[in-house]
Design a protein around this motif. Sequence first.
Motif, PDB file in Angstrom:
ATOM      1  N   CYS A  89      31.378 -12.358  28.031  1.00  0.00           N
ATOM      2  CA  CYS A  89      32.141 -13.047  29.074  1.00  0.00           C
ATOM      3  C   CYS A  89      31.955 -12.438  30.461  1.00  0.00           C
ATOM      4  N   VAL A  90      31.376 -11.236  30.522  1.00  0.00           N
ATOM      5  CA  VAL A  90      31.221 -10.548  31.807  1.00  0.00           C
ATOM      6  C   VAL A  90      30.058 -11.152  32.602  1.00  0.00           C
ATOM      7  N   GLU A  91      30.361 -11.627  33.802  1.00  0.00           N
ATOM      8  CA  GLU A  91      29.344 -12.206  34.677  1.00  0.00           C
ATOM      9  C   GLU A  91      28.890 -11.225  35.749  1.00  0.00           C
ATOM     10  N   VAL A  92      29.798 -10.334  36.161  1.00  0.00           N
ATOM     11  CA  VAL A  92      29.479  -9.342  37.192  1.00  0.00           C
ATOM     12  C   VAL A  92      29.794  -7.953  36.633  1.00  0.00           C
ATOM     13  N   LEU A  93      28.764  -7.141  36.446  1.00  0.00           N
ATOM     14  CA  LEU A  93      28.933  -5.783  35.943  1.00  0.00           C
ATOM     15  C   LEU A  93      28.638  -4.794  37.059  1.00  0.00           C
ATOM     16  N   THR A  94      29.616  -3.937  37.364  1.00  0.00           N
ATOM     17  CA  THR A  94      29.428  -2.897  38.375  1.00  0.00           C
ATOM     18  C   THR A  94      29.302  -1.558  37.654  1.00  0.00           C
ATOM     19  N   ILE A  95      28.216  -0.855  37.923  1.00  0.00           N
ATOM     20  CA  ILE A  95      27.950   0.420  37.253  1.00  0.00           C
ATOM     21  C   ILE A  95      28.183   1.560  38.241  1.00  0.00           C
ATOM     22  N   PHE A  96      29.146   2.414  37.907  1.00  0.00           N
ATOM     23  CA  PHE A  96      29.435   3.582  38.734  1.00  0.00           C
ATOM     24  C   PHE A  96      28.690   4.769  38.123  1.00  0.00           C
ATOM     25  N   ALA A  97      27.543   5.092  38.723  1.00  0.00           N
ATOM     26  CA  ALA A  97      26.666   6.116  38.152  1.00  0.00           C
ATOM     27  C   ALA A  97      27.116   7.524  38.524  1.00  0.00           C
ATOM     28  N   ASP A  98      26.954   8.454  37.588  1.00  0.00           N
ATOM     29  CA  ASP A  98      27.222   9.863  37.865  1.00  0.00           C
ATOM     30  C   ASP A  98      26.053  10.447  38.655  1.00  0.00           C
ATOM     31  N   HIS A  99      26.333  11.006  39.820  1.00  0.00           N
ATOM     32  CA  HIS A  99      25.284  11.648  40.615  1.00  0.00           C
ATOM     33  C   HIS A  99      25.251  13.134  40.242  1.00  0.00           C
ATOM     34  N   ASP A 100      24.862  13.392  39.009  1.00  0.00           N
ATOM     35  CA  ASP A 100      24.842  14.769  38.517  1.00  0.00           C
ATOM     36  C   ASP A 100      23.646  15.538  39.078  1.00  0.00           C
ATOM     37  N   ALA A 101      23.750  16.844  39.056  1.00  0.00           N
ATOM     38  CA  ALA A 101      22.649  17.689  39.526  1.00  0.00           C
ATOM     39  C   ALA A 101      21.467  17.591  38.563  1.00  0.00           C
ATOM     40  N   PRO A 102      20.240  17.751  39.062  1.00  0.00           N
ATOM     41  CA  PRO A 102      19.067  17.696  38.179  1.00  0.00           C
ATOM     42  C   PRO A 102      19.140  18.762  37.096  1.00  0.00           C
ATOM     43  N   ASP A 103      18.666  18.415  35.894  1.00  0.00           N
ATOM     44  CA  ASP A 103      18.633  19.391  34.809  1.00  0.00           C
ATOM     45  C   ASP A 103      17.407  20.288  34.954  1.00  0.00           C
ATOM     46  N   SER A 104      17.126  21.091  33.939  1.00  0.00           N
ATOM     47  CA  SER A 104      16.013  22.049  34.006  1.00  0.00           C
ATOM     48  C   SER A 104      14.650  21.371  34.152  1.00  0.00           C
ATOM     49  N   LYS A 105      14.594  20.073  33.807  1.00  0.00           N
ATOM     50  CA  LYS A 105      13.345  19.323  33.912  1.00  0.00           C
ATOM     51  C   LYS A 105      13.306  18.458  35.175  1.00  0.00           C
ATOM     52  N   GLY A 106      14.322  18.632  36.019  1.00  0.00           N
ATOM     53  CA  GLY A 106      14.351  17.876  37.264  1.00  0.00           C
ATOM     54  C   GLY A 106      14.867  16.458  37.116  1.00  0.00           C
ATOM     55  N   LYS A 107      15.426  16.136  35.960  1.00  0.00           N
ATOM     56  CA  LYS A 107      15.923  14.792  35.720  1.00  0.00           C
ATOM     57  C   LYS A 107      17.436  14.730  35.929  1.00  0.00           C
ATOM     58  N   LYS A 108      17.928  13.526  36.219  1.00  0.00           N
ATOM     59  CA  LYS A 108      19.363  13.280  36.354  1.00  0.00           C
ATOM     60  C   LYS A 108      19.772  12.302  35.255  1.00  0.00           C
ATOM     61  N   PRO A 109      20.149  12.834  34.091  1.00  0.00           N
ATOM     62  CA  PRO A 109      20.419  11.980  32.926  1.00  0.00           C
ATOM     63  C   PRO A 109      21.441  10.879  33.180  1.00  0.00           C
ATOM     64  N   GLY A 110      22.552  11.207  33.850  1.00  0.00           N
ATOM     65  CA  GLY A 110      23.582  10.209  34.093  1.00  0.00           C
ATOM     66  C   GLY A 110      23.092   9.075  34.964  1.00  0.00           C
ATOM     67  N   PHE A 111      22.371   9.421  36.019  1.00  0.00           N
ATOM     68  CA  PHE A 111      21.840   8.426  36.940  1.00  0.00           C
ATOM     69  C   PHE A 111      20.800   7.552  36.243  1.00  0.00           C
ATOM     70  N   GLU A 112      19.956   8.177  35.427  1.00  0.00           N
ATOM     71  CA  GLU A 112      18.915   7.437  34.721  1.00  0.00           C
ATOM     72  C   GLU A 112      19.502   6.503  33.668  1.00  0.00           C
ATOM     73  N   ALA A 113      20.575   6.959  33.001  1.00  0.00           N
ATOM     74  CA  ALA A 113      21.229   6.107  32.003  1.00  0.00           C
ATOM     75  C   ALA A 113      21.836   4.875  32.664  1.00  0.00           C
ATOM     76  N   ALA A 114      22.422   5.070  33.850  1.00  0.00           N
ATOM     77  CA  ALA A 114      23.003   3.952  34.591  1.00  0.00           C
ATOM     78  C   ALA A 114      21.928   2.950  34.981  1.00  0.00           C
ATOM     79  N   HIS A 115      20.784   3.446  35.426  1.00  0.00           N
ATOM     80  CA  HIS A 115      19.681   2.570  35.793  1.00  0.00           C
ATOM     81  C   HIS A 115      19.140   1.820  34.577  1.00  0.00           C
ATOM     82  N   ALA A 116      19.109   2.496  33.424  1.00  0.00           N
ATOM     83  CA  ALA A 116      18.643   1.850  32.196  1.00  0.00           C
ATOM     84  C   ALA A 116      19.552   0.682  31.817  1.00  0.00           C
ATOM     85  N   LEU A 117      20.881   0.894  31.964  1.00  0.00           N
ATOM     86  CA  LEU A 117      21.823  -0.191  31.672  1.00  0.00           C
ATOM     87  C   LEU A 117      21.648  -1.318  32.678  1.00  0.00           C
ATOM     88  N   ALA A 118      21.451  -0.986  33.934  1.00  0.00           N
ATOM     89  CA  ALA A 118      21.281  -2.018  34.968  1.00  0.00           C
ATOM     90  C   ALA A 118      20.047  -2.873  34.685  1.00  0.00           C
TER      91      ALA A 118
END
Length: 202
Positions: free
Chosen positions: A170-199
Motif C-alpha cells: 500500500c506504500v506509494e511514497v517511501l522515505t529512507i532516512f539513511a545512517d551517515h555512519d563513519a567508514p569501516d576498516s574497508k572504507g565502506k559505509k554499511p548503513g548508507f549502502e544498505a539504504a541505497h540498496a533499498l532505494a
Amino acid sequence: SEEAARRVKLREAWDSAHKVEAGDPVDHYLRRRVPGLEVVPFVIRFHPGLEYWWDPGDGGKFVNLGTFPAMLAAVMDPGGRVCNIHRTYLSDDGAKAKIISPDGEIMDVKKLMRGLPVKGGAIRLAEGPGRVLGVAEGIETSLAAAVFAKVPTWSVVSTSGMASFQVPECVEVLTIFADHDAPDSKGKKPGFEAAHALAKRE
C-alpha cells in the motif's frame, strides 16, 4: 519445538513490561534522545528489571551481568506478527546502562532477543502502513524523523534489516532516512549502502 519455546520467551518478556509512563527510565531516555516527542508508541514498553546475559564466546556458560531497567520494542514480521523483541538496557535515570563483562569488555546495550527470523521485519513505531512511510535503522532515529520530518517512520533495527526490508504494497511514497555512519576498516559505509540498496529496489 524451538520456535514455540522462543515465542513463549518473547511473550514472557513482553507481558512483564509496562506501558511507558512519565518519569520512568524509558520516558527519560526517549525525551532526552528525541526532543519534542509527545507520544511514546504502544510498541515500546518499559521493563523494570531485565537480566543481561553475557556469552563468553568459547562455548562456556552464559554469565548474568546483572538486572537493569530496559526499553522493549516489538519487532513485527511483514505479516504483522511479533517475531522478536529489541532491548535497550538503561540506568535508573534513563541513560544507557554501563555494563562491563568479566573480561573488562564494554557491552552493547542494544540487543535483539533470540527470537524468530526478522528478515523483512520492523518496529512499527507509526500506525499503518498508509500511503506514505519512512524507514530508518534505529528507534531513536525513526522517532526523530517522525517528529521533525513529519513522516510516519518505522525502525528496521539494523543495516541488514534496512537491506532486507519488505515495503508494504500500500506504500506509494517511501522515505529512507539513511545512517551517515563513519567508514569501516574497508572504507565502506554499511548503513548508507544498505539504504541505497533499498532505494534501488523501490
